[in-house]
Design an enzyme around this catalytic site. Structure first.
Site, mmCIF file in Angstrom:
data_model
loop_
_atom_site.group_PDB
_atom_site.id
_atom_site.type_symbol
_atom_site.label_atom_id
_atom_site.label_comp_id
_atom_site.label_asym_id
_atom_site.label_seq_id
_atom_site.Cartn_x
_atom_site.Cartn_y
_atom_site.Cartn_z
ATOM 1 N N HIS A 199 -67.079 -22.049 -56.501
ATOM 2 C CA HIS A 199 -66.901 -20.462 -56.655
ATOM 3 C C HIS A 199 -65.693 -20.433 -57.705
ATOM 4 O O HIS A 199 -64.573 -20.146 -57.295
ATOM 5 C CB HIS A 199 -66.562 -20.154 -55.282
ATOM 6 C CG HIS A 199 -66.044 -18.618 -55.294
ATOM 7 N ND1 HIS A 199 -66.703 -17.657 -56.297
ATOM 8 C CD2 HIS A 199 -65.589 -17.769 -54.393
ATOM 9 C CE1 HIS A 199 -66.319 -16.496 -55.960
ATOM 10 N NE2 HIS A 199 -65.461 -16.518 -55.020
ATOM 11 N N ILE A 229 -62.748 -24.730 -53.711
ATOM 12 C CA ILE A 229 -61.981 -24.280 -54.941
ATOM 13 C C ILE A 229 -62.444 -24.864 -56.064
ATOM 14 O O ILE A 229 -62.313 -26.054 -56.288
ATOM 15 C CB ILE A 229 -60.668 -24.375 -54.659
ATOM 16 C CG1 ILE A 229 -60.058 -23.516 -53.547
ATOM 17 C CG2 ILE A 229 -59.795 -23.986 -55.925
ATOM 18 C CD1 ILE A 229 -58.596 -23.835 -52.980
ATOM 19 N N CYS A 272 -63.166 -11.907 -56.803
ATOM 20 C CA CYS A 272 -64.357 -12.878 -56.972
ATOM 21 C C CYS A 272 -65.416 -12.307 -57.508
ATOM 22 O O CYS A 272 -66.470 -13.117 -57.884
ATOM 23 C CB CYS A 272 -64.797 -13.127 -55.436
ATOM 24 S SG CYS A 272 -63.363 -13.375 -54.205
#
Length: 387
Positions: free
Chosen positions: A335, A211, A84
């Site tokens: 994200h 997502i 991430c």
């Protein structure tokens, strides 16, 4: 000798489900904006790094495609990946190229198309971000459960409540509704969060980031090149920190914060010669609402255990002690893993240039912080920016 480095251009695509573009077209959206923002062209760039996890997309090796489509062939030596935190890992690579003298102008591009697989497959891929054998394979542990472990421990030790975590989501959606590039643009209430479907208690659907697909770009240049180009609004990189922790979560100590963030922020503050009380605006990694509360504490904005009270008192709102995630955060803006860290740089650059419009944090000393976490605290990167 380390050279002084500034950011001269940033770009950010629309985040969300982007079935309308290929990965290279998506990357070009933020690259084009960054070129327009900086006033330079492909000919001026010496070095390009592409940040992408790529595991959920059709194109597993996007760097050469992005380079070719964007007119940067011959200037993209690598793709970097740090789960991430991939975007800020790419930014660190570009910064280092300029600071070391390898390049005068370096571009970091982050891009991911996360929605090319279904949600279950995406969660399974993410679950392998920890320890495959003892966490994912035996117990089926995926990211909501990893963060649920931290949330329940934080609640038990410090009395943090589900309502305080819900306030993080409410704040994110409020600001996301004012950001036309955000994945979600609808305000929500605490009650909406508390009544949403439980994913892994106490983490509920509206405690979780979406997502997303998206791209972001930042262009770094040496002080000498900035003077030569007569750029009068550079944002200077004054501090960088990076650290990691055990991949196997069970090996970590107290599950109420991320050691990697604590170490990385200490490095960044020392390099920038500031303390946490001087930060006025920040992007804090909020993949799940408990993450932002732990981030307040790990970054030193408040003492350990006071994160819940910090959000409850409105201290992380626009106009508060530290304006946090004023573009909607991961929670509402989205994200896309490879793009997230660079999107955070985009936001803080806009804030420090007084270009954030209705999301502008009132600033006195123009000190901003970017915080990007990889996995569930496996990696952490912190960057201090100033104007």
């Amino acid at each position: 000798m380390i050279r002084r480095v500034g950011i001269i251009g940033v770009g950010n695509s629309k985040f969300g489900r982007r079935d309308d573009v290929s990965v290279q077209e998506l990357a070009w959206e933020s690259i084009k904006e960054a070129f327009n923002d900086s006033g330079i062209t492909q000919r001026d760039v010496n070095f390009v790094v592409v940040g992408s996890t790529a595991y959920r997309g059709i194109e597993l090796y996007p760097a050469p495609l992005v380079a070719e489509y964007s007119g940067l062939t011959g200037k993209v030596p690598m793709r970097v990946e740090a789960m991430c935190a991939t975007g800020l890992a790419a930014a660190l690579t570009a910064y280092t190229a300029v600071a070391s003298g390898l390049a005068d102008i370096a571009m970091a591009v982050g891009v991911d198309k996360m929605t090319e697989v279904d949600t279950s497959t995406s969660l399974a891929i993410g679950g392998r971000g920890g320890n495959y054998q003892w966490e994912y394979h035996f117990y089926g542990t995926t990211f909501p459960t990893y963060y649920a472990l931290y949330a329940t421990r934080h609640m038990a030790v410090y009395g943090t409540t589900e309502e305080q975590m819900a306030l993080v989501a409410v704040k994110a959606h409020k600001y996301g509704s004012l950001n036309p590039k955000a994945h979600f643009q609808k305000p929500i209430t605490v009650d909406d969060v508390l009544k949403s479907r439980v994913v892994s208690w106490p983490i509920k659907l509206l405690d979780s980031c979406p997502i997303s697909d998206g791209s972001a770009t930042a262009i770094f240049a040496s002080e000498e090149k900035i003077k030569e180009l007569k750029i009068d609004t550079p944002v200077w990189v004054t501090g960088i920190g990076y650290a990691n922790d055990y991949a196997y979560v069970a090996k970590r100590g107290e599950w109420t914060g991320f050691k990697a963030t604590q170490l990385a922020s200490h490095q960044a503050y020392q390099m920038a010669k500031i303390n946490p009380n001087q930060v006025e605006v920040a992007t804090v990694h909020d993949a799940f609402t408990i993450a932002e509360i732990m981030g307040y504490e790990d970054l030193g904005f408040v003492k350990k255990g006071a994160g819940g009270k910090f959000i409850q008192e409105g201290q992380s709102e626009k106009g508060g002690k530290v304006g946090v995630n004023l573009f909607g955060g991961l929670k509402a803006k989205g994200h896309p893993l490879g793009a997230t860290g660079l999107s955070m740089i985009y936001e803080i650059t806009k804030q420090l240039r007084d270009e954030a419009g209705p999301l502008q944090q009132p600033l006195k000393n123009y000190v901003g912080l970017v915080h990007n976490v990889g996995g569930t605290g496996h990696f952490a990167y912190v960057m201090i920016l100033r104007r």
